[in-house]
Design a protein around this motif. Structure first.
Motif, PDB file in Angstrom:
ATOM      1  N   VAL A  98      -9.408   0.973   5.323  1.00 53.81           N
ATOM      2  CA  VAL A  98      -8.232   1.186   4.358  1.00 53.81           C
ATOM      3  C   VAL A  98      -7.169   2.108   5.020  1.00 53.81           C
ATOM      4  CG1 VAL A  98      -7.638   2.797   2.503  1.00 53.81           C
ATOM      5  CG2 VAL A  98      -9.746   1.522   2.482  1.00 53.81           C
ATOM      6  N   ALA A  99      -7.233   2.982   6.155  1.00 51.56           N
ATOM      7  CA  ALA A  99      -6.239   3.524   6.571  1.00 51.56           C
ATOM      8  C   ALA A  99      -5.461   2.748   7.554  1.00 51.56           C
ATOM      9  CB  ALA A  99      -6.908   4.748   7.539  1.00 51.56           C
ATOM     10  N   ASP A 100      -6.222   1.591   8.444  1.00 52.80           N
ATOM     11  CA  ASP A 100      -5.660   0.741   9.004  1.00 52.80           C
ATOM     12  C   ASP A 100      -4.596  -0.194   8.264  1.00 52.80           C
ATOM     13  OD1 ASP A 100      -6.658   1.333  11.415  1.00 52.80           O
ATOM     14  OD2 ASP A 100      -8.356  -0.186  11.287  1.00 52.80           O
ATOM     15  N   ILE A 101      -5.114  -0.627   7.149  1.00 49.27           N
ATOM     16  CA  ILE A 101      -4.369  -1.623   6.003  1.00 49.27           C
ATOM     17  C   ILE A 101      -3.161  -0.858   5.762  1.00 49.27           C
ATOM     18  CG2 ILE A 101      -4.360  -2.684   3.842  1.00 49.27           C
ATOM     19  CD1 ILE A 101      -7.302  -3.463   4.491  1.00 49.27           C
ATOM     20  N   ALA A 102      -3.269   0.258   5.384  1.00 45.72           N
ATOM     21  CA  ALA A 102      -2.162   1.145   4.654  1.00 45.72           C
ATOM     22  C   ALA A 102      -1.201   1.373   5.950  1.00 45.72           C
ATOM     23  CB  ALA A 102      -2.664   2.558   4.301  1.00 45.72           C
ATOM     24  N   PHE A 103      -1.529   1.725   7.109  1.00 47.68           N
ATOM     25  CA  PHE A 103      -0.898   1.912   8.469  1.00 47.68           C
ATOM     26  C   PHE A 103       0.111   0.584   8.732  1.00 47.68           C
ATOM     27  CE2 PHE A 103      -0.281   2.126  12.969  1.00 47.68           C
ATOM     28  CZ  PHE A 103       0.833   2.711  13.157  1.00 47.68           C
ATOM     29  N   TYR A 104      -0.735  -0.590   8.812  1.00 45.30           N
ATOM     30  CA  TYR A 104      -0.084  -1.595   9.181  1.00 45.30           C
ATOM     31  C   TYR A 104       0.872  -2.198   7.932  1.00 45.30           C
ATOM     32  CZ  TYR A 104      -3.431  -1.742  12.767  1.00 45.30           C
ATOM     33  OH  TYR A 104      -4.434  -1.564  13.761  1.00 45.30           O
ATOM     34  N   SER A 105       0.504  -2.206   6.723  1.00 41.56           N
ATOM     35  CA  SER A 105       1.319  -2.405   5.696  1.00 41.56           C
ATOM     36  C   SER A 105       2.755  -1.757   5.545  1.00 41.56           C
ATOM     37  CB  SER A 105       0.908  -2.502   4.412  1.00 41.56           C
ATOM     38  OG  SER A 105      -0.319  -3.298   4.152  1.00 41.56           O
ATOM     39  N   ILE A 106       2.500  -0.388   5.992  1.00 40.63           N
ATOM     40  CA  ILE A 106       3.805   0.411   5.837  1.00 40.63           C
ATOM     41  C   ILE A 106       4.815   0.286   6.933  1.00 40.63           C
ATOM     42  CG2 ILE A 106       4.378   2.995   6.066  1.00 40.63           C
ATOM     43  CD1 ILE A 106       1.989   3.446   4.225  1.00 40.63           C
ATOM     44  N   MET A 107       4.000  -0.034   8.306  1.00 38.42           N
ATOM     45  CA  MET A 107       4.726  -0.379   9.453  1.00 38.42           C
ATOM     46  C   MET A 107       5.407  -1.694   9.002  1.00 38.42           C
ATOM     47  SD  MET A 107       4.996   1.783  11.527  1.00 38.42           S
ATOM     48  CE  MET A 107       5.936   0.809  12.790  1.00 38.42           C
ATOM     49  N   VAL A 108       5.152  -2.654   8.516  1.00 33.76           N
ATOM     50  CA  VAL A 108       5.727  -3.914   8.141  1.00 33.76           C
ATOM     51  C   VAL A 108       6.869  -3.643   7.479  1.00 33.76           C
ATOM     52  CG1 VAL A 108       5.698  -5.829   7.038  1.00 33.76           C
ATOM     53  CG2 VAL A 108       3.589  -5.504   8.562  1.00 33.76           C
ATOM     54  N   LEU A 109       6.766  -2.648   6.445  1.00 28.07           N
ATOM     55  CA  LEU A 109       7.733  -2.536   5.699  1.00 28.07           C
ATOM     56  C   LEU A 109       8.876  -1.602   6.149  1.00 28.07           C
ATOM     57  CD1 LEU A 109       5.883  -1.592   2.221  1.00 28.07           C
ATOM     58  CD2 LEU A 109       7.246  -3.544   2.757  1.00 28.07           C
ATOM     59  N   ARG A 110       8.507  -0.698   7.147  1.00 25.68           N
ATOM     60  CA  ARG A 110       9.318   0.175   7.488  1.00 25.68           C
ATOM     61  C   ARG A 110      10.131  -0.349   9.207  1.00 25.68           C
ATOM     62  NH1 ARG A 110      11.972   3.232   4.702  1.00 25.68           N
ATOM     63  NH2 ARG A 110      11.924   5.078   6.297  1.00 25.68           N
ATOM     64  N   PHE A 111       9.175  -0.926   9.796  1.00 28.58           N
ATOM     65  CA  PHE A 111       9.341  -1.374  11.149  1.00 28.58           C
ATOM     66  C   PHE A 111      10.204  -2.768  11.346  1.00 28.58           C
ATOM     67  CE2 PHE A 111       8.300  -2.292  15.470  1.00 28.58           C
ATOM     68  CZ  PHE A 111       9.387  -1.743  16.173  1.00 28.58           C
ATOM     69  N   PHE A 112       9.733  -3.748  10.246  1.00 29.61           N
ATOM     70  CA  PHE A 112      10.075  -5.138  10.537  1.00 29.61           C
ATOM     71  C   PHE A 112      11.680  -5.272  10.579  1.00 29.61           C
ATOM     72  CE2 PHE A 112      10.375  -9.355   8.995  1.00 29.61           C
ATOM     73  CZ  PHE A 112       9.709 -10.284   9.878  1.00 29.61           C
ATOM     74  N   PRO A 113      12.100  -4.326   9.406  1.00 35.05           N
ATOM     75  CA  PRO A 113      13.652  -4.721   9.284  1.00 35.05           C
ATOM     76  C   PRO A 113      14.348  -4.244  10.461  1.00 35.05           C
ATOM     77  CG  PRO A 113      12.992  -3.654   7.301  1.00 35.05           C
ATOM     78  CD  PRO A 113      11.626  -3.540   8.198  1.00 35.05           C
ATOM     79  N   VAL A 114      13.962  -3.082  11.132  1.00 40.73           N
ATOM     80  CA  VAL A 114      14.670  -2.815  12.443  1.00 40.73           C
ATOM     81  C   VAL A 114      14.400  -3.922  13.415  1.00 40.73           C
ATOM     82  CG1 VAL A 114      14.545  -1.079  14.623  1.00 40.73           C
ATOM     83  CG2 VAL A 114      14.079  -0.156  11.915  1.00 40.73           C
ATOM     84  N   LEU A 115      13.025  -4.478  13.411  1.00 44.29           N
ATOM     85  CA  LEU A 115      13.047  -5.497  14.439  1.00 44.29           C
ATOM     86  C   LEU A 115      13.911  -6.814  13.971  1.00 44.29           C
ATOM     87  CD1 LEU A 115       9.157  -5.885  14.985  1.00 44.29           C
ATOM     88  CD2 LEU A 115      10.933  -5.105  16.656  1.00 44.29           C
ATOM     89  N   LEU A 116      14.233  -7.044  12.804  1.00 44.59           N
ATOM     90  CA  LEU A 116      14.987  -8.345  12.174  1.00 44.59           C
ATOM     91  C   LEU A 116      16.429  -7.897  13.028  1.00 44.59           C
ATOM     92  CD1 LEU A 116      13.922  -8.938   8.817  1.00 44.59           C
ATOM     93  CD2 LEU A 116      13.755 -10.572  10.977  1.00 44.59           C
ATOM     94  N   GLU A 117      16.773  -6.804  13.023  1.00 48.46           N
ATOM     95  CA  GLU A 117      18.226  -6.523  13.240  1.00 48.46           C
ATOM     96  C   GLU A 117      18.385  -6.543  14.915  1.00 48.46           C
ATOM     97  OE1 GLU A 117      19.341  -2.845  11.991  1.00 48.46           O
ATOM     98  OE2 GLU A 117      19.090  -3.357   9.710  1.00 48.46           O
ATOM     99  N   THR A 118      17.121  -6.318  15.597  1.00 45.87           N
ATOM    100  CA  THR A 118      17.294  -6.004  16.939  1.00 45.87           C
ATOM    101  C   THR A 118      16.796  -6.971  18.177  1.00 45.87           C
ATOM    102  OG1 THR A 118      16.827  -3.637  16.566  1.00 45.87           O
ATOM    103  CG2 THR A 118      16.446  -4.210  18.740  1.00 45.87           C
TER     104      THR A 118
END
Length: 176
Positions: free
Chosen positions: A67-87
């Motif tokens: 559960v903690a892994d799924i929460a962490f990875y899901s939140i990372m996709v939401l928060r970090f993916f947009p930064v990756l798209l720009e970079t």
């Protein structure tokens, strides 16, 4: 009853879950974000090992960890993916998509053909995971371009190696 669930590994998992939720509110790539992210990574790396070493591994702990892994990875996709798209540049995205597609095909093949999930915990896969984990710490440096190329190279080599291992497993499973 609750006492059997309160142990160091489960506390570490709870800390990871809380820090993952905290990532929602932290500025991506800011100091708080990176501290929370690092805590998530460290607790993920040690909770299972500590559970096994202390004899506190449990079905609850394994599910709580997931559960903690799924929460962490899901939140990372939401928060970090947009930064990756720009970079990240286009050729890097090509390699990322290629690696993901190959891995998905491997998993689907084994799930459909052999009714099993295959995931090899090779040193190359662990190195890839660690290198990907380090991306937020490198993304704002002048080394990011070279680092992202190196991460893609390691990920691609790990994926090809995984594919070769799966061919061997497929032959072994076919002859059972």
């Amino acid at each position: 009853m609750i006492k059997k669930y309160v142990n160091i590994p489960n506390i570490l998992t709870a800390v990871r879950l809380a820090c993952a939720i905290g990532l929602i509110f932290a500025e991506p790539m800011g100091t708080l974000f990176l501290v929370l992210y690092l805590i998530c990574g460290l607790t993920d790396a040690v909770d299972g090992t500590i559970a096994r070493l202390t004899g506190t591994a449990s079905e609850f702990g394994a599910k709580f960890d997931s559960v903690a892994d799924i929460a962490f990875y899901s939140i990372m996709v939401l928060r970090f993916f947009p930064v990756l798209l720009e970079t990240v540049s286009g050729h890097i995205w090509f390699v990322i998509i290629l690696v993901v597609l190959i891995r998905v095909m491997i998993y689907l093949y084994f799930a459909i053909r052999h009714k099993t999930l295959v995931s090899n915990h090779t040193y190359l896969n662990k190195l890839t995971g660690f290198a990907v984990f380090c991306l937020p710490f490198v993304i704002k440096t002048r080394f990011f371009g070279g680092y992202s190329v190196a991460v893609c190279a390691v990920a691609f080599i790990a994926t090809i190696y995984e594919l070769s291992l799966c061919f061997k497993k497929s032959k072994a499973l076919a002859y059972k």
